[in-house]
Scaffold this active site. Structure first.
Site, mmCIF file in Angstrom:
data_model
loop_
_atom_site.group_PDB
_atom_site.id
_atom_site.type_symbol
_atom_site.label_atom_id
_atom_site.label_comp_id
_atom_site.label_asym_id
_atom_site.label_seq_id
_atom_site.Cartn_x
_atom_site.Cartn_y
_atom_site.Cartn_z
ATOM 1 N N ASP A 262 13.916 37.534 -26.356
ATOM 2 C CA ASP A 262 15.236 38.055 -26.024
ATOM 3 C C ASP A 262 15.778 38.712 -27.292
ATOM 4 O OD1 ASP A 262 17.737 38.457 -24.765
ATOM 5 O OD2 ASP A 262 18.481 36.582 -25.614
ATOM 6 N N ASP A 264 19.687 39.539 -28.047
ATOM 7 C CA ASP A 264 20.979 39.032 -28.509
ATOM 8 C C ASP A 264 20.929 37.520 -28.715
ATOM 9 O OD1 ASP A 264 21.518 41.637 -28.018
ATOM 10 O OD2 ASP A 264 23.220 41.304 -26.685
#
Length: 478
Positions: A262, A264
């Site tokens: 991922d 963020d």
């Protein structure tokens, strides 16, 4: 004085002592007196020791259970391990060797990682007493039944044991973990367990210790997935301030071929959509509103796709150049550049699947040398401003899983050789699909559901889960 007439008690005691007849002597003091006992069966019947030599055994022939023969170098029933030859000690047991032919290895790898970053705890506020109340201050929180709390006040957590035994993986910590694992039933027919350990970073004060347990607890009683979520494991982690990562000791654990991240709060420490909202000053509470929606979506309280569209709509009329302006603001998580450099040397493919925005995601992937980058595309008007709309499918939890499967298929990688890393509820499907899903400083729901959790300062710790030592890590990141 005539010594023949010496009737002293000492003389009489010597005369009364039992003596070994010539037929009972073997020429070996150890064989005669049986002060050496074989470690094989020390308590078998007819095994005579020196304490069995009494007066009434003069006519008995005392001999060892079997003759002593030098060690041939091949361990077996007649020559059990360990053996000591000329001061060198070596154990010929086989806890880490290949299993017997026709059987499968059942070893379990437990990686204990000390959390150098202490969890933040908010102390409960002191209870305020009222001077107008007829009740003592410590008797009840309120005299109004409608305002009486439904839950008891939070209890003060006990001090973690690492404050007592040391801020590292101490021997007492390892002993406590082995004792914990001993309560789980073993596979049918197995009565003994073995364990060994490796300090992966430092021998004196290790922060990462890899334990090999053989065999693993009975899978028909407790699967690996359920063992990872067992209450005793959670309790141990809190008591000793560690993360426990449990993995089957397989070839695929040591040789991943695809790692998916991922973006963020994983590859970077911020949420990009919150950074975009912070640039809008009118209305003044917009940034706080967007941040609140983001937080709830990551906790799993809101459906991600709908929450993302709602937040993007609030960014309407922002200039498209805002993505370029945010590039210097992005704060890459500690250890990420070194980690990706190590993966590149090992020939491991990498990907970033972000629920954020493609302009920043693709730029960051290029800067870090990531092979694949996928994120959301926003609609930009002819005037060069955001319209508040999203183009195509949103990269939410379902889309992330689909992309992981597509990349793995394209690269010819089996899922057991895929590692996924994320922090939010929208990463759960991706983490569950990979062979190893790692929750990185994640939200509580993700920590509970992921197969592994890391709560440290550097994402470089991911290499320890593959089994690398600090020395090997240093070679990879040069």
């Amino acid at each position: 004085m005539d010594s023949s007439r010496d009737n002293s008690p000492a003389k009489q005691a010597r005369v009364g002592r039992p003596q070994l007849s010539p037929s009972m002597r073997s020429g070996s003091y150890l064989s005669d007196h049986q002060q050496y006992r074989s470690p094989l069966q020390p308590d078998v019947p007819n095994h005579f020791g020196i304490d069995t030599v009494v007066e009434d055994l003069r006519g008995a022939r005392i001999s060892p259970l079997k003759s002593f023969s030098p060690f041939s170098g091949v361990p077996g029933k007649d020559d059990p391990p360990p053996r000591i030859v000329e001061g060198l000690s070596h154990d010929f047991s086989h806890p880490n060797c290949a299993p017997p032919r026709g059987t499968a290895s059942q070893r379990l790898i437990a990686t204990l990682m000390y959390k150098t970053k202490k969890p933040s705890s908010t102390p409960s506020p002191p209870r305020q007493s009222s001077s107008t109340s007829d009740l003592p201050a410590n008797f009840a929180p309120t005299t109004n039944p409608e305002k009486f709390p439904l839950e008891p006040p939070p209890a003060v957590e006990q001090e973690s044991l690492d404050n007592i035994y040391g801020s590292y993986i101490s021997p007492m910590c390892i002993t406590s973990f082995l004792h914990l694992m001993s309560v789980f039933p073993l596979p049918h027919g197995v009565t003994e367990t073995t364990s060994s350990h490796r300090c992966l970073d430092d021998q004196e004060h290790p922060l990462v210790v890899e334990l090999t347990l053989s065999p693993a607890p009975a899978p028909d009683y407790l699967s690996l997935e359920d063992l990872r979520k067992h209450e005793l494991i959670y309790r141990f982690e809190r008591e000793w301030n560690v993360d426990v990562v449990l993995q089957a000791d397989t070839l695929w654990r040591r040789h991943p071929r695809l790692v998916v991240f991922d973006m963020d709060s994983t590859l970077i420490t911020q949420e990009v959509i919150d950074l975009l909202a912070a640039t809008i000053t009118d209305p003044p509470d917009l940034a706080a509103k967007v941040a609140e929606i983001t937080h709830r979506a990551m906790l799993g309280e809101l459906e991600f796709d709908a929450a993302f569209r709602e937040r993007v709509a609030l960014l309407k009329d922002l200039p498209a150049t805002i993505f370029e302006q945010l590039r210097p603001v992005l704060d890459v998580t500690k250890g990420v550049p070194q980690l990706l450099r190590a993966f590149k040397k090992l020939g491991i493919k990498t990907a970033v699947l972000s629920g954020g925005f493609l302009p920043l995601t693709s730029w960051l992937a290029k800067e870090l040398g990531i092979d694949y980058a996928h994120a959301n595309e926003v609609v930009i008007s002819d005037a060069g401003r955001l319209t508040g709309e999203v183009l195509g499918r949103i990269v939410g939890k379902e889309r992330k899983r689909e992309l992981l499967l597509e990349i793995a298929k394209k690269e010819g990688v089996g899922l057991e050789q895929v590692i996924a890393v994320g922090d939010g509820a929208n990463d759960l499907l991706m983490l569950g699909t990979a062979g190893l899903g790692v929750a990185w400083n994640a939200k509580p729901l993700v920590q509970m559901e992921a197969s592994a959790r890391l709560n440290g300062d550097s994402l470089l710790d991911l290499l320890y889960l593959v089994g690398f030592t600090r020395e090997e890590v240093d070679m990879l990141i040069i």
